[in-house]
Write an enzyme that holds these catalytic residues in place. Sequence first.
Site, mmCIF file in Angstrom:
data_model
loop_
_atom_site.group_PDB
_atom_site.id
_atom_site.type_symbol
_atom_site.label_atom_id
_atom_site.label_comp_id
_atom_site.label_asym_id
_atom_site.label_seq_id
_atom_site.Cartn_x
_atom_site.Cartn_y
_atom_site.Cartn_z
ATOM 1 N N ASP A 122 -30.135 -74.328 -76.114
ATOM 2 C CA ASP A 122 -29.309 -75.608 -76.780
ATOM 3 C C ASP A 122 -29.510 -75.704 -78.175
ATOM 4 O O ASP A 122 -30.470 -75.429 -78.555
ATOM 5 C CB ASP A 122 -29.642 -76.406 -75.572
ATOM 6 C CG ASP A 122 -28.375 -77.521 -75.525
ATOM 7 O OD1 ASP A 122 -27.388 -77.453 -74.680
ATOM 8 O OD2 ASP A 122 -28.147 -78.277 -76.522
ATOM 9 N N ILE B 199 -23.326 -78.908 -66.824
ATOM 10 C CA ILE B 199 -23.291 -77.709 -66.000
ATOM 11 C C ILE B 199 -24.227 -76.681 -66.535
ATOM 12 O O ILE B 199 -24.785 -76.088 -65.537
ATOM 13 C CB ILE B 199 -21.600 -76.989 -66.444
ATOM 14 C CG1 ILE B 199 -20.499 -77.879 -65.791
ATOM 15 C CG2 ILE B 199 -21.608 -75.806 -65.515
ATOM 16 C CD1 ILE B 199 -18.985 -77.606 -66.227
ATOM 17 N N SER C 226 -12.223 -72.315 -68.594
ATOM 18 C CA SER C 226 -11.499 -73.561 -67.779
ATOM 19 C C SER C 226 -10.238 -73.482 -67.126
ATOM 20 O O SER C 226 -9.331 -72.496 -67.588
ATOM 21 C CB SER C 226 -11.255 -74.460 -68.915
ATOM 22 O OG SER C 226 -10.687 -75.726 -68.597
ATOM 23 N N THR D 41 -19.637 -84.256 -65.734
ATOM 24 C CA THR D 41 -20.534 -84.081 -66.421
ATOM 25 C C THR D 41 -20.872 -85.580 -67.432
ATOM 26 O O THR D 41 -19.897 -86.485 -67.670
ATOM 27 C CB THR D 41 -20.522 -83.019 -67.339
ATOM 28 O OG1 THR D 41 -19.179 -83.454 -68.262
ATOM 29 C CG2 THR D 41 -20.374 -81.811 -66.808
ATOM 30 N N LYS E 49 -9.937 -70.963 -74.554
ATOM 31 C CA LYS E 49 -10.471 -70.518 -73.088
ATOM 32 C C LYS E 49 -9.442 -69.372 -72.625
ATOM 33 O O LYS E 49 -10.312 -68.445 -71.548
ATOM 34 C CB LYS E 49 -10.208 -71.842 -72.104
ATOM 35 C CG LYS E 49 -11.307 -72.875 -72.295
ATOM 36 C CD LYS E 49 -12.720 -72.497 -72.453
ATOM 37 C CE LYS E 49 -13.689 -73.678 -72.553
ATOM 38 N NZ LYS E 49 -15.044 -72.976 -72.667
ATOM 39 N N TYR F 89 -7.907 -75.933 -77.085
ATOM 40 C CA TYR F 89 -8.760 -75.808 -75.870
ATOM 41 C C TYR F 89 -8.158 -74.755 -75.023
ATOM 42 O O TYR F 89 -8.928 -73.669 -74.456
ATOM 43 C CB TYR F 89 -8.883 -77.038 -75.289
ATOM 44 C CG TYR F 89 -10.160 -77.045 -74.443
ATOM 45 C CD1 TYR F 89 -11.383 -76.759 -74.377
ATOM 46 C CD2 TYR F 89 -10.111 -77.175 -72.670
ATOM 47 C CE1 TYR F 89 -12.410 -76.618 -73.574
ATOM 48 C CE2 TYR F 89 -10.856 -77.224 -71.821
ATOM 49 C CZ TYR F 89 -12.041 -76.825 -72.131
ATOM 50 O OH TYR F 89 -13.085 -76.940 -71.057
#
Length: 267
Positions: A37, A18, A145, A193, A162, A158
């Site tokens: 990155d 993304i 998310s 992805t 988020k 997670y």
Amino acid sequence: MDRLRDKVVIVTGAGSGIGRAAAELMGREGAGVLVADHDADAARAVAGGIGDGGGRAVPYTVDVTDEESVAAMVETAVGEYGRLDALCNHVGGTDPRKDLDLLRLDMAEFDRAVDLNVRSTLAGTRHALPHLIRAGGGSIVNTASVAGLLGDSLQISYGAVKAAVISVTRYVAVQYGPRGVRCNAVAPGAVMTPALRDNLPPEVIERLEGHNALPYLGTPQDIGNVMLFLASDESRYLTGQVIVVDGGMTCRSPAAADRGGPPSPAG
Ligand SMILES: NC(=O)c1ccc[n+]([C@@H]2O[C@H](COP(=O)([O-])OP(=O)(O)OC[C@H]3O[C@@H](n4cnc5c(N)ncnc54)[C@H](O)[C@@H]3O)[C@@H](O)[C@H]2O)c1
């Protein structure tokens, strides 16, 4: 082709998926892009591709869990382009092999998740804010998310981190809105992805698609387009919001019939 003309953006995690799509779309719309990155080769390749297409991009190797590295990333963008208009805090995620239900959760993985998703977002935002304010305001785009809005049988870390990203988004919007800085989050559902394709068996991907209202999964560009909109002045009256981009996964009632198209008209 000029939706981000004269603007300078940083996208973290821009070497893949993304983040890569967002960086490429923003480069195509005239922004100067710092392609940040951990993976130096990937950042170089994405920045090179943007340049080959006639855009402006500089690769940067960053570890978003290291605040000094994040500070240097922001200074590099400002040094290269003279200003900063938008920051996409995109890196995140957890290791699904260690991020399970609470009793089986690896607490070290929870700590890592906080650093990778939340601390990184706070650090990037803290270092970018003075430059955004100096540029007359700007836009922070965080990646959350749908997991931060729901409950699930696995990946409790997670979901928690988020949800924290969503909270940070609202606090930053309130605290720095008066200085002209906007802060929003995208909350993607399942997106095709490389990470998703490589880590999940085809039957699980098919099941994910089956949960959507739309009969397909999202692409990185579907999320990148929303990030582009949030970085641009087209969203100038939008702040403190979470934009859910999930093919209708979370709008479906659990009681809804399986997808099979709308009922045929009577007669
Ligand atoms: N793919 C999905 O279905 C989906 C759904 C919801 C949310 N998201 C969110 O999108 C974001 C990234 O997802 P993606 O699909 O683009 O992933 P991806 O794995 O394709 O890309 C992640 C990139 O981040 C880089 N990275 C990893 N750790 C880093 C670090 N410490 N510092 C700097 N860079 C680092 C990697 O090198 C990689 O290039 C995450 O925040 C994830 O939670 C993804």
